[in-house]
Write a protein that holds these residues in place. Sequence first.
Motif, mmCIF file in Angstrom:
data_model
loop_
_atom_site.group_PDB
_atom_site.id
_atom_site.type_symbol
_atom_site.label_atom_id
_atom_site.label_comp_id
_atom_site.label_asym_id
_atom_site.label_seq_id
_atom_site.Cartn_x
_atom_site.Cartn_y
_atom_site.Cartn_z
ATOM 1 N N ASP A 113 -101.474 -2.372 12.952
ATOM 2 C CA ASP A 113 -101.319 -1.846 14.302
ATOM 3 C C ASP A 113 -99.900 -2.052 14.821
ATOM 4 O OD1 ASP A 113 -101.746 -4.612 14.331
ATOM 5 O OD2 ASP A 113 -102.628 -4.588 16.337
ATOM 6 N N ARG A 114 -99.274 -3.163 14.456
ATOM 7 C CA ARG A 114 -97.890 -3.393 14.890
ATOM 8 C C ARG A 114 -96.945 -2.424 14.185
ATOM 9 N NH1 ARG A 114 -97.375 -9.975 14.439
ATOM 10 N NH2 ARG A 114 -99.111 -10.524 15.810
ATOM 11 N N ARG A 115 -97.188 -2.206 12.893
ATOM 12 C CA ARG A 115 -96.350 -1.261 12.161
ATOM 13 C C ARG A 115 -96.456 0.136 12.768
ATOM 14 N NH1 ARG A 115 -97.218 -1.924 5.710
ATOM 15 N NH2 ARG A 115 -98.670 -3.652 5.914
ATOM 16 N N LEU A 116 -97.685 0.524 13.110
ATOM 17 C CA LEU A 116 -97.899 1.853 13.685
ATOM 18 C C LEU A 116 -97.188 1.985 15.023
ATOM 19 C CD1 LEU A 116 -99.293 4.591 13.526
ATOM 20 C CD2 LEU A 116 -101.305 3.545 14.613
ATOM 21 N N ALA A 117 -97.283 0.947 15.856
ATOM 22 C CA ALA A 117 -96.646 0.992 17.169
ATOM 23 C C ALA A 117 -95.137 1.159 17.040
ATOM 24 C CB ALA A 117 -96.975 -0.278 17.959
ATOM 25 N N LEU A 118 -94.534 0.487 16.060
ATOM 26 C CA LEU A 118 -93.089 0.602 15.872
ATOM 27 C C LEU A 118 -92.712 1.956 15.284
ATOM 28 C CD1 LEU A 118 -92.270 -2.979 14.534
ATOM 29 C CD2 LEU A 118 -91.534 -1.986 16.717
ATOM 30 N N SER A 119 -93.520 2.447 14.352
ATOM 31 C CA SER A 119 -93.204 3.728 13.710
ATOM 32 C C SER A 119 -93.281 4.881 14.695
ATOM 33 C CB SER A 119 -94.144 3.984 12.531
ATOM 34 O OG SER A 119 -95.479 4.159 12.977
ATOM 35 N N GLU A 120 -93.978 4.687 15.805
ATOM 36 C CA GLU A 120 -94.096 5.736 16.812
ATOM 37 C C GLU A 120 -92.920 5.768 17.778
ATOM 38 O OE1 GLU A 120 -97.866 4.924 18.593
ATOM 39 O OE2 GLU A 120 -98.992 6.085 17.099
ATOM 40 N N ARG A 121 -92.068 4.761 17.708
ATOM 41 C CA ARG A 121 -90.883 4.740 18.564
ATOM 42 C C ARG A 121 -89.883 5.789 18.070
ATOM 43 N NH1 ARG A 121 -90.793 3.815 23.067
ATOM 44 N NH2 ARG A 121 -88.673 2.983 23.124
ATOM 45 N N PRO A 122 -89.120 6.405 19.003
ATOM 46 C CA PRO A 122 -88.163 7.431 18.583
ATOM 47 C C PRO A 122 -87.066 6.847 17.703
ATOM 48 C CG PRO A 122 -87.801 6.811 20.880
ATOM 49 C CD PRO A 122 -89.098 6.174 20.464
ATOM 50 N N ALA A 123 -86.717 7.577 16.674
ATOM 51 C CA ALA A 123 -85.608 7.205 15.776
ATOM 52 C C ALA A 123 -85.807 5.852 15.104
ATOM 53 C CB ALA A 123 -84.278 7.214 16.540
ATOM 54 N N THR A 124 -87.069 5.471 14.885
ATOM 55 C CA THR A 124 -87.362 4.187 14.238
ATOM 56 C C THR A 124 -88.064 4.440 12.909
ATOM 57 O OG1 THR A 124 -87.557 3.017 16.345
ATOM 58 C CG2 THR A 124 -88.583 1.987 14.436
ATOM 59 N N GLU A 125 -87.547 3.794 11.859
ATOM 60 C CA GLU A 125 -88.133 3.931 10.532
ATOM 61 C C GLU A 125 -88.480 2.555 9.978
ATOM 62 O OE1 GLU A 125 -85.913 6.337 7.841
ATOM 63 O OE2 GLU A 125 -85.165 7.672 9.418
ATOM 64 N N LEU A 126 -89.606 2.453 9.287
ATOM 65 C CA LEU A 126 -90.023 1.194 8.682
ATOM 66 C C LEU A 126 -89.610 1.161 7.217
ATOM 67 C CD1 LEU A 126 -93.619 0.536 10.085
ATOM 68 C CD2 LEU A 126 -91.407 -0.141 11.030
ATOM 69 N N VAL A 127 -89.153 -0.011 6.792
ATOM 70 C CA VAL A 127 -88.843 -0.271 5.381
ATOM 71 C C VAL A 127 -89.733 -1.429 4.955
ATOM 72 C CG1 VAL A 127 -87.104 -1.024 3.731
ATOM 73 C CG2 VAL A 127 -86.458 0.500 5.615
ATOM 74 N N THR A 128 -90.648 -1.193 4.027
ATOM 75 C CA THR A 128 -91.570 -2.230 3.582
ATOM 76 C C THR A 128 -91.116 -2.786 2.244
ATOM 77 O OG1 THR A 128 -93.407 -1.109 4.697
ATOM 78 C CG2 THR A 128 -93.973 -2.787 3.071
ATOM 79 N N ALA A 129 -90.904 -4.116 2.221
ATOM 80 C CA ALA A 129 -90.431 -4.767 0.988
ATOM 81 C C ALA A 129 -90.905 -6.213 0.983
ATOM 82 C CB ALA A 129 -88.910 -4.712 0.898
#
Length: 232
Positions: A113-129
């Motif tokens: 849910d936290r990842r989803l909330a951040l990914s919905e922000r404008p111009a924000t991309e997630l990098v999972t490692a």
Amino acid sequence: MHVVVNAAVSADGKLSSRRREQIAISGEADFDRVDRLRADSDAVVVGVGTVLADDPSLTVKDAERRERRREAGKPGNPARVVVDSRARTPPDAEVVNDAATTYVCVSEAAPVDRRLALSERPATELVTAGEERVDLLPAFAALQEAGLERLMVEGGGELIFSLFEAGLVDELRAFVGPKVIGGRDAPTLADGEGFVEEFPRLALEDVERIDEGVLLSWRVEPDTTTNDGSEP
């Protein structure tokens, strides 16, 4: 990729007080130097602790520098990178506004849910490692693939130590200011577990007086650090 760690520390090597509140260690001349360094970078990198403590925007303050970046075909502000294993960056934080692209590096253990909330922000991309913590080596490789070649790291101490541990730091620039903060629990330039046998070797390249402090610039000699690559 070229990684520059930049920090302001007190005369006794502290980043802030034991309360982890932001303290003005340097003055206007050093603030301007930091702004120039940001303007010359492809991205500004911080750990989530810095975001939670200071809520920084990590943007270029000087309008002329932003305009020169645009004239060179770049965005007005460099990208922002937050190393955040558990996706604790608040969705309303300044660092995930639309002033620039933001990459949030998370681990597989970050709540969905936290990842989803951040990914919905404008111009924000997630990098999972990484599984439990961000694995810095593949995370930074992904940033390089995204076109980020010159990275400026602004803290905090846990992230800085982990970057040295992973062998990812090329330069260290430390402004030492005229303050003594003290405190065994106050954060230092490089926290984390600390080195006990193999220590990063630094070659002093420049010493510059700025106001009542001094800027020390070192080059990190290669092949002298470990390669664990995990970030708390």
